[in-house]
Design a protein around this motif. Structure first.
Motif, PDB file in Angstrom:
ATOM      1  N   LEU A  21      -5.430 -11.011  -5.744  1.00  0.00           N
ATOM      2  CA  LEU A  21      -4.504 -10.861  -6.773  1.00  0.00           C
ATOM      3  C   LEU A  21      -3.434 -12.166  -6.595  1.00  0.00           C
ATOM      4  N   ASN A  22      -3.473 -12.696  -5.452  1.00  0.00           N
ATOM      5  CA  ASN A  22      -2.674 -13.893  -4.992  1.00  0.00           C
ATOM      6  C   ASN A  22      -1.120 -13.519  -4.743  1.00  0.00           C
ATOM      7  N   TYR A  23      -0.972 -12.418  -4.061  1.00  0.00           N
ATOM      8  CA  TYR A  23       0.284 -11.961  -3.391  1.00  0.00           C
ATOM      9  C   TYR A  23       0.606 -12.673  -2.527  1.00  0.00           C
ATOM     10  N   ASP A  24       1.843 -12.977  -1.855  1.00  0.00           N
ATOM     11  CA  ASP A  24       2.273 -13.854  -0.703  1.00  0.00           C
ATOM     12  C   ASP A  24       2.045 -13.024   0.693  1.00  0.00           C
ATOM     13  N   ALA A  25       1.901 -11.631   0.528  1.00  0.00           N
ATOM     14  CA  ALA A  25       1.818 -11.105   1.755  1.00  0.00           C
ATOM     15  C   ALA A  25       1.494  -9.455   1.365  1.00  0.00           C
ATOM     16  N   PHE A  26       1.248  -8.709   2.211  1.00  0.00           N
ATOM     17  CA  PHE A  26       1.071  -7.070   2.053  1.00  0.00           C
ATOM     18  C   PHE A  26       1.467  -6.327   3.163  1.00  0.00           C
ATOM     19  N   SER A  27       1.775  -5.224   2.813  1.00  0.00           N
ATOM     20  CA  SER A  27       2.341  -4.174   3.748  1.00  0.00           C
ATOM     21  C   SER A  27       1.918  -2.807   3.085  1.00  0.00           C
ATOM     22  N   THR A  28       2.501  -1.818   4.027  1.00  0.00           N
ATOM     23  CA  THR A  28       2.403  -0.275   3.753  1.00  0.00           C
ATOM     24  C   THR A  28       3.528   0.551   3.883  1.00  0.00           C
ATOM     25  N   THR A  29       3.505   1.496   3.001  1.00  0.00           N
ATOM     26  CA  THR A  29       4.361   2.538   3.221  1.00  0.00           C
ATOM     27  C   THR A  29       4.453   3.659   4.367  1.00  0.00           C
ATOM     28  N   LEU A  30       2.986   3.526   5.044  1.00  0.00           N
ATOM     29  CA  LEU A  30       2.917   4.182   6.305  1.00  0.00           C
ATOM     30  C   LEU A  30       3.805   3.694   7.298  1.00  0.00           C
ATOM     31  N   LEU A  31       4.611   2.609   7.168  1.00  0.00           N
ATOM     32  CA  LEU A  31       5.725   2.143   8.154  1.00  0.00           C
ATOM     33  C   LEU A  31       7.228   2.906   7.991  1.00  0.00           C
ATOM     34  N   VAL A  32       7.146   3.693   6.943  1.00  0.00           N
ATOM     35  CA  VAL A  32       8.228   4.609   6.596  1.00  0.00           C
ATOM     36  C   VAL A  32       8.108   5.883   7.541  1.00  0.00           C
ATOM     37  N   SER A  33       7.124   6.095   7.866  1.00  0.00           N
ATOM     38  CA  SER A  33       6.988   7.650   8.674  1.00  0.00           C
ATOM     39  C   SER A  33       7.239   7.696   9.955  1.00  0.00           C
ATOM     40  N   PRO A  34       8.320   8.300  10.362  1.00  0.00           N
ATOM     41  CA  PRO A  34       8.412   8.646  11.910  1.00  0.00           C
ATOM     42  C   PRO A  34       7.210   9.294  12.749  1.00  0.00           C
ATOM     43  N   TYR A  35       6.541   9.760  11.866  1.00  0.00           N
ATOM     44  CA  TYR A  35       5.123  10.389  12.592  1.00  0.00           C
ATOM     45  C   TYR A  35       3.932   9.333  12.676  1.00  0.00           C
ATOM     46  N   GLN A  36       3.950   8.193  12.165  1.00  0.00           N
ATOM     47  CA  GLN A  36       2.861   7.221  12.267  1.00  0.00           C
ATOM     48  C   GLN A  36       3.176   6.177  13.583  1.00  0.00           C
ATOM     49  N   THR A  80      -5.991  -3.274   1.464  1.00  0.00           N
ATOM     50  CA  THR A  80      -4.697  -3.627   0.713  1.00  0.00           C
ATOM     51  C   THR A  80      -4.770  -5.066   0.757  1.00  0.00           C
ATOM     52  N   ALA A  81      -5.254  -5.724   2.103  1.00  0.00           N
ATOM     53  CA  ALA A  81      -5.353  -7.051   2.495  1.00  0.00           C
ATOM     54  C   ALA A  81      -6.103  -7.911   1.335  1.00  0.00           C
ATOM     55  N   ALA A  82      -7.288  -7.210   1.115  1.00  0.00           N
ATOM     56  CA  ALA A  82      -8.330  -7.981   0.309  1.00  0.00           C
ATOM     57  C   ALA A  82      -7.845  -7.930  -1.153  1.00  0.00           C
ATOM     58  N   PHE A  98      -0.089  -0.347  -4.679  1.00  0.00           N
ATOM     59  CA  PHE A  98      -1.319   0.081  -4.524  1.00  0.00           C
ATOM     60  C   PHE A  98      -1.524   1.268  -4.054  1.00  0.00           C
ATOM     61  N   PHE A  99      -2.379   2.132  -4.523  1.00  0.00           N
ATOM     62  CA  PHE A  99      -2.562   3.668  -4.165  1.00  0.00           C
ATOM     63  C   PHE A  99      -3.988   3.599  -3.694  1.00  0.00           C
ATOM     64  N   HIS A 137       1.025  -1.179  -0.091  1.00  0.00           N
ATOM     65  CA  HIS A 137      -0.055  -0.034   0.190  1.00  0.00           C
ATOM     66  C   HIS A 137       0.826   1.347   0.095  1.00  0.00           C
ATOM     67  N   CYS A 138       0.703   2.314  -0.967  1.00  0.00           N
ATOM     68  CA  CYS A 138       1.461   3.109  -0.968  1.00  0.00           C
ATOM     69  C   CYS A 138       0.579   4.620  -0.841  1.00  0.00           C
TER      70      CYS A 138
END
Length: 175
Positions: free
Chosen positions: A101-116, A94-96, A30-31, A6-7
């Motif tokens: 789409l048969n991905y192995d996993a999902f994640s998010t760019t929210l994890l790059v932010s020091p503010y989240q 994102t998970a849905a 995924f936006f 997720h971006c």
């Protein structure tokens, strides 16, 4: 591992994608940002994401919905809990999609932010992973925050000045 990421925008993707590459993962992006206010801000973030995906030739997906009224109705009574709703809404979508789409996993760019809130994102990601039977890939991507910002500036991507929701926009001007 093939991860659907997720971006929230191009600059955050610049901070996470190089780290995924270093870890040896493949990915699609995924936006989905249903809370960005005003609409022109939403559009600017979407366009910077698309520009980056096309330049880097990354498979990407867009959910271009702009359900501002739905988002406001969901958080209006407790605006202090808006981030929780935002994380849940984005990670659920994102998970849905990752499962479909048969991905192995999902994640998010929210994890790059020091503010989240990393731990809250992790908890919600794991919950959504269980709900959709697909693993949530957690990594502390914050070490890539500054280099991602620098790369985004170098690429002349649109750089936002606040998290995105109407409440964070107000906080930006009222502090």
């Amino acid at each position: 591992m093939n991860i659907l990421l997720h971006c929230c925008c191009g600059p955050c993707a610049c901070g996470v994608i190089p780290q995924l590459q270093q870890l040896g993962h493949t990915y699609g992006c995924f936006f989905y940002n249903p809370n960005i206010h005003p609409y022109q801000e939403h559009k600017s973030r979407k366009n910077s994401f698309i520009d980056l995906m096309e330049e880097w030739q990354i498979a990407y997906y867009l959910n271009d919905a702009y359900p501002l009224e739905q988002w406001l109705a969901a958080v209006a009574e407790k605006p202090q809990d808006r981030c929780q709703y935002c994380y849940q809404n984005r990670l659920q979508a994102t998970a849905a999609l990752a499962k479909r789409l048969n991905y192995d996993a999902f994640s998010t760019t929210l994890l790059v932010s020091p503010y989240q809130n990393q731990e809250r994102i992790r908890e919600i990601g794991q919950t959504m992973g269980e709900k959709f039977d697909i693993p949530f890939f957690f990594a502390d991507f914050r070490p890539g925050f500054r280099s991602g910002q620098a790369l985004a500036r170098e690429k002349q991507l649109y750089m936002q000045k606040y998290c995105g929701c109407i409440y964070s926009e107000k906080e930006r001007y009222c502090k």
